[in-house]
Design an enzyme around this catalytic site. Structure first.
Site, PDB file in Angstrom:
ATOM      1  CB  SER A   1      18.144  32.348   2.788  1.00 53.73           C
ATOM      2  OG  SER A   1      17.973  32.942   4.052  1.00 53.73           O
TER       3      SER A   1
ATOM      4  CB  SER B   1      22.527  34.025   3.624  1.00 51.66           C
ATOM      5  OG  SER B   1      21.149  33.799   3.426  1.00 51.66           O
TER       6      SER B   1
ATOM      7  CE  LYS C   1      18.920  36.728   3.034  1.00 49.44           C
ATOM      8  NZ  LYS C   1      18.499  35.530   3.758  1.00 49.44           N
TER       9      LYS C   1
END
Length: 343
Positions: free
Chosen positions: A113, A171, A116
């Site tokens: 993640s 997230s 991102k």
């Protein structure tokens, strides 16, 4: 320690524009490139080895990158420190554009993640914070086991700005898809835009296939590339700094029937929720975590050191979350010139 390096067969073909930059660099180098190689190795100078290639073979000028980044030669890395055993580690004094510590920063790794931050860069560059986004079927029906979801339903209408908070603070993978579809119409088109933006930053060791970081063998990056993205965000987008500084965020929206809804999201960065304490004198602004089985535990962070300087630190592919924060605290303890932790 887990070693999740991606094999050479999966490395991305260097783009035509980068090859052009390399060719131009050879011409400049023939004229001296402004500094000799010795000065470059001492100070970070004008040129560096092309990421992923042996030192001395292919070079390009710093002018291909922004002037406000730290350029780190592949040879200036330390892989011998037992206190930092993650797959890749980096600490940069962003105020002075100087490397403090680097290890394996050009290895191609799965980012989970931490992806991102690239999504956020594209969103802030091309998106309108005041837009209202309608959550699609794809965004509301992520079925991968363990995927972190905000819990938006198809037809929900959420302000674009609030989606960015849900994306970066909590997230949420569904928020990632919603952002991507709003900007580009589909996640595949958005991934192409991500790759384009990375190329423009000079982040040539990366290839992204989605906006959230759920595993894909062809979705990879390097710690140095992530530094380039994070540095750009911190430098040019005050909104990003505001977002990652939040320990929690309240998101108000409307469902498909127009009814008002509200959800609270807590930061995944332990420093922001007081479940982890930074070394004395260090103030953590915020950052982005990422964890999958293939990627291990990851964190990129912005902080202010005891010396008042701005720092960017990254620990990628730690074996677990406890090791991740132990190693990050070790890096943070170096901020402000604390020699005792370096030795």
């Amino acid at each position: 320690m887990h070693n999740y390096k991606i094999t050479n067969t999966k490395r991305k073909t260097i783009s035509a524009s980068l090859l052009a930059a390399v060719s131009a660099a050879f011409i400049v180098l023939a004229a001296g490139c402004g500094k000799d190689k010795e000065n470059f190795l001492d100070s970070g100078g004008m040129v560096m080895p092309l990421a992923g290639m042996p030192s001395g073979e292919n070079w390009y000028c710093q002018d291909y990158l922004s002037e406000d980044v730290c350029v780190i030669p592949a040879g200036r890395q330390d892989n011998s420190n037992n206190s930092v055993q993650a797959g890749s580690v980096l600490l940069v004094n962003a105020t002075k554009n100087e490397v403090v510590y680097a290890s394996n920063i050009y290895e191609k790794l799965y980012p989970a993640s931490v992806t991102k931050i690239v999504t956020a860069l594209v969103a802030l560059k091309y998106g309108n914070l005041d837009d209202i986004v309608t959550i699609s079927y794809e965004a509301s029906h992520i079925t991968e086991y363990g995927a972190k979801l905000c819990g938006f339903n198809e037809g929900d209408k959420v302000k674009f700005e609030k989606l960015l908070y849900a994306l970066m603070v909590y997230s949420g993978n569904d928020a990632g898809i919603a952002v991507a579809e709003h900007i580009s119409g589909s996640t595949s088109k958005f991934a192409k835009l991500m790759n384009k933006e990375m190329e423009e930053l000079g982040a040539v060791g990366s290839h992204f296939t989605n906006p959230h970081g759920l595993h894909d063998d062809n979705h990879y990056t390097t710690t140095y590339d992530l530094y380039l993205v994070f540095n750009k965000l911190i430098s040019d987008y005050p909104k990003f700094t505001d977002i990652i500084n939040k320990g929690s965020v309240k998101v108000k929206y409307k469902d498909a029937s127009g009814q008002k809804k509200e959800m609270d999201f807590i930061s995944t960065v332990k420093y922001k929720i007081n479940s982890e304490t930074a070394p004395e004198g260090v103030k953590v602004t915020g950052g982005k975590t990422g964890t999958t089985q293939m990627a291990g535990s990851n964190l990129i962070l912005h902080s202010t050191g005891a010396d008042g300087n701005s720092y960017i630190s990254a620990v990628m592919h730690a074996s677990d979350v406890y090791s991740l924060y132990d190693q990050m605290n070790y890096l943070l303890s170096m901020e402000g010139g604390n020699k005792s932790k370096k030795e």
